[in-house]
Write an enzyme that holds these catalytic residues in place. Structure first.
Site: not given
Length: 202
Positions: A104, A153, A184
């Site tokens: 991320s 996601d 995610h």
């Protein structure tokens, strides 16, 4: 431990082995992927810095003004700082290769270092988001990049993930793209793909 402005954890590996930088996501810290990195490459030097930006108490590596909207000046600052940090530690430990893994926000700073500086010989980008058009960088030729992503996601949309993969391929990097059906989050097939990706450096 604090070094070059980052609180971090470090395991010094064997001489002449790679150095692996593991970079957490928003709200994570230096513990998030440290043990995972040790298991991936037991003889390598493992470095896990904590992001130096606080977003309502959540650690990040650069500022943003909204979800998917980056503070580009701070991204440039963070990229320069992290590049110096990586180069200094790689030199100190006599690393044979410079490797990176980020999730991320950690994947985003890692991706931007690749875009701007090259630097990493191989990098695993877990659920990255690069919402701008990267500059051409011929220095990426031959570098290895693994991108993992979720088909649902909401933070890292499929189209932008594919655009980033296409970008690295256009720079002649060796690109692998691993999908799962979720969002995610990190799933077992990603873990397997990461292990296979870094196996040659063990």
């Amino acid at each position: 431990m604090t070094d070059n402005g980052y609180v971090h954890r470090l395991h010094a590996g064997a001489p002449g082995k790679p150095i692996l930088f593991v970079l957490h996501g928003t709200g994570g810290d230096e513990n998030q992927f440290f043990d995972f990195g040790r298991r991936l490459l037991p003889e390598a030097t493992i470095v896990s810095p904590r992001g130096d930006v606080s977003e309502y108490g959540a650690a990040r590596f650069f500022k943003r003004t909204g979800e998917g909207v980056y503070d580009m000046a701070d991204l440039a600052r963070a990229t320069a700082k992290m590049t110096d940090y990586v180069q200094d530690l790689a030199a100190t430990h006599g690393a044979s290769e410079i490797l990176g893994l980020g999730f991320s926000n950690g994947a985003n700073i890692l991706a931007n270092i690749l875009i701007e500086k090259g630097l990493f010989d191989a990098a695993a980008l877990l659920h990255p988001l690069i919402p701008f058009r990267p500059r051409t960088n011929p220095d990426l030729g031959g570098r290895r990049v693994l991108i993992t992503a979720g088909q649902r996601d909401p933070i890292s949309p499929v189209a932008l993930t594919e655009a980033l993969s296409d970008y690295f391929e256009a720079q002649q990097a060796e690109v692998l793209l691993e999908w799962h059906s979720g969002g995610h989050d990190i799933r077992p097939n990603e873990i397997e793909a990461i292990g296979n990706f870094f196996a040659e450096y063990a």
